[in-house]
Design a protein around this motif. Structure first.
Motif, PDB file in Angstrom:
ATOM      1  N   TYR A  79       0.815  -1.220   0.000  1.00 11.19           N
ATOM      2  CA  TYR A  79       0.000   0.000   0.000  1.00 11.19           C
ATOM      3  C   TYR A  79       0.849   1.271   0.000  1.00 11.19           C
ATOM      4  O   TYR A  79       0.332   2.356  -0.257  1.00 11.19           O
ATOM      5  N   SER A  80       2.140   1.151   0.257  1.00 13.94           N
ATOM      6  CA  SER A  80       3.028   2.322   0.264  1.00 13.94           C
ATOM      7  C   SER A  80       3.871   2.434  -1.001  1.00 13.94           C
ATOM      8  O   SER A  80       4.589   3.416  -1.173  1.00 13.94           O
ATOM      9  N   GLN A 102       6.877  -6.526  -3.413  1.00 19.55           N
ATOM     10  CA  GLN A 102       5.670  -6.485  -2.594  1.00 19.55           C
ATOM     11  C   GLN A 102       4.932  -7.822  -2.528  1.00 19.55           C
ATOM     12  O   GLN A 102       4.974  -8.629  -3.459  1.00 19.55           O
ATOM     13  N   SER A 107       0.066  -3.773  -6.723  1.00 19.83           N
ATOM     14  CA  SER A 107       1.049  -2.688  -6.630  1.00 19.83           C
ATOM     15  C   SER A 107       2.057  -2.783  -7.774  1.00 19.83           C
ATOM     16  O   SER A 107       2.520  -1.751  -8.290  1.00 19.83           O
ATOM     17  N   ARG A 261      -1.577  -1.306   9.668  1.00 22.81           N
ATOM     18  CA  ARG A 261      -2.412  -1.611   8.505  1.00 22.81           C
ATOM     19  C   ARG A 261      -1.915  -2.893   7.837  1.00 22.81           C
ATOM     20  O   ARG A 261      -0.709  -3.106   7.698  1.00 22.81           O
ATOM     21  N   GLU A 263      -2.019  -5.793   4.513  1.00 15.77           N
ATOM     22  CA  GLU A 263      -2.014  -5.759   3.053  1.00 15.77           C
ATOM     23  C   GLU A 263      -3.212  -6.505   2.464  1.00 15.77           C
ATOM     24  O   GLU A 263      -3.165  -7.012   1.357  1.00 15.77           O
ATOM     25  N   ASP A 265      -5.829  -5.547   1.038  1.00 18.33           N
ATOM     26  CA  ASP A 265      -6.332  -5.057  -0.236  1.00 18.33           C
ATOM     27  C   ASP A 265      -5.539  -5.608  -1.416  1.00 18.33           C
ATOM     28  O   ASP A 265      -6.050  -5.671  -2.543  1.00 18.33           O
ATOM     29  N   PHE A 266      -4.302  -6.043  -1.175  1.00 17.08           N
ATOM     30  CA  PHE A 266      -3.441  -6.551  -2.244  1.00 17.08           C
ATOM     31  C   PHE A 266      -3.356  -8.079  -2.219  1.00 17.08           C
ATOM     32  O   PHE A 266      -2.682  -8.665  -3.080  1.00 17.08           O
ATOM     33  N   ASP A 304      -8.952  -2.074   4.479  1.00 16.80           N
ATOM     34  CA  ASP A 304      -8.424  -2.159   3.122  1.00 16.80           C
ATOM     35  C   ASP A 304      -6.931  -1.878   3.123  1.00 16.80           C
ATOM     36  O   ASP A 304      -6.319  -1.783   4.168  1.00 16.80           O
TER      37      ASP A 304
END
Length: 304
Positions: A79-80, A102, A107, A261, A263, A265-266, A304
């Motif tokens: 996410y970063s 990642q 991403s 947070r 991951e 969402d990925f 997320d």
């Protein structure tokens, strides 16, 4: 010169091994305060490898200053990654190579779309590492890095340098298939470790029939997106990973324990979105996604 952005467990592990092998590298930190703290620690990374400990000097800089970048390793959380790349975008040479480390999917493809003038390579990483304290990293499990170009092309010359730095790496021509299979494994393990707050080895005990139902659904998803693996092989691979990492705490569970947070969402989120896009009916996957999101909200973490 190798530039590396992301000073978490994986980033510190790669930076320490590159520097220990005598390869010129620079760790890119987020701001001046982080750089000052790094310099106050004499730019040393503490690497614990089994019973041995090494203090390795790794020069650092901030994203906004420094020479043009020809080779960048992105070791941030998924996410970063986009924000990290944007922070150094003005420094990227045309044709620069970007290696994405990642978890999950999404991403990497975003980087390829955003930086068409650079060569974006994807990696499937199985090393285990965690940060014991600032700039102190523990190499918890040795793995292999499978690296490839989603658009084809030859293996880069620096692959030999990675292997020389004990960063065991191999070039693969089907990197997206490799990442899809790794995504399936993560979907079958990580969410359950969070829902039941258990190590990997206890997933079959707690998940029970849900795991049995999930694996064929993941196989449907992989088949839809061209990943060539039969159901029996996928099932056996997932259970082998569970057994071989039985005592491990998944990265998602570690994030939850550290109030960070995840991951999701990925990993699970990406799988669900791709299934919906393909009009696949995968009820167990959907249920797992809903339950995990609810669990994260209950813990006060982003869903997320």
């Amino acid at each position: 010169m190798i530039h590396l952005i992301g000073a978490g467990g994986l980033g510190l592990l790669w930076a320490a091994r590159l520097a220990r092998a005598g390869m010129p590298c620079r760790l890119i930190l987020r701001d001046t305060a982080a750089l000052n703290a790094w310099q106050n620690r004499h730019q040393l990374v503490g690497l614990t490898e089994g019973t041995r400990h090494f203090d390795i000097e790794v020069p650092a800089e901030v994203a906004s200053t420094g020479e043009p970048i020809a080779f960048l390793i992105v070791a941030t959380k998924a996410y970063s990654a986009q924000a990290a790349l944007a922070s150094v975008a003005p420094r990227l040479k045309s044709g620069a190579q970007i290696l994405m480390l990642q978890n999950g999917l999404g991403s990497q493809q975003a980087a390829s779309q955003t930086y068409p003038a650079q060569r974006v390579l994807y990696a499937s990483v199985t090393d285990g590492a965690w940060v014991a304290s600032p700039a102190q990293v523990v190499w918890a499990g040795k793995g292999i890095n499978r690296i490839g170009d989603p658009f084809g092309g030859e293996a880069p010359s620096w692959l030999e340098n990675l292997n020389a730095a004990t960063i065991a790496s191999q070039w693969v021509t089907d990197i997206e298939q490799v990442l899809w299979q790794k995504l399936a494994i993560n979907c079958a393990i990580n969410p359950f470790t969070v829902l039941y707050d258990c190590p990997n080895g206890e997933v079959p005990l707690h998940a029970g029939v849900l795991l049995d139902q999930l694996i064929p659904e993941l196989h449907q998803l992989l088949a839809c997106y061209g990943a060539r693996i039969d159901l029996e092989h996928l099932d056996a691979t997932i259970r082998q990973v569970i057994n071989s990492t039985a005592a491990n705490s998944s990265s998602m569970r570690q994030d939850v324990h550290n109030n960070r947070r995840t991951e999701i969402d990925f990993i699970l989120g990406y799988a669900v979105r791709q299934a919906r896009s393909a009009d696949l009916q995968l009820p167990t996957l959907e249920r797992l996604y809903t339950d995990l999101r609810s669990r994260l909200v209950a813990l006060g973490l982003p869903p997320d």
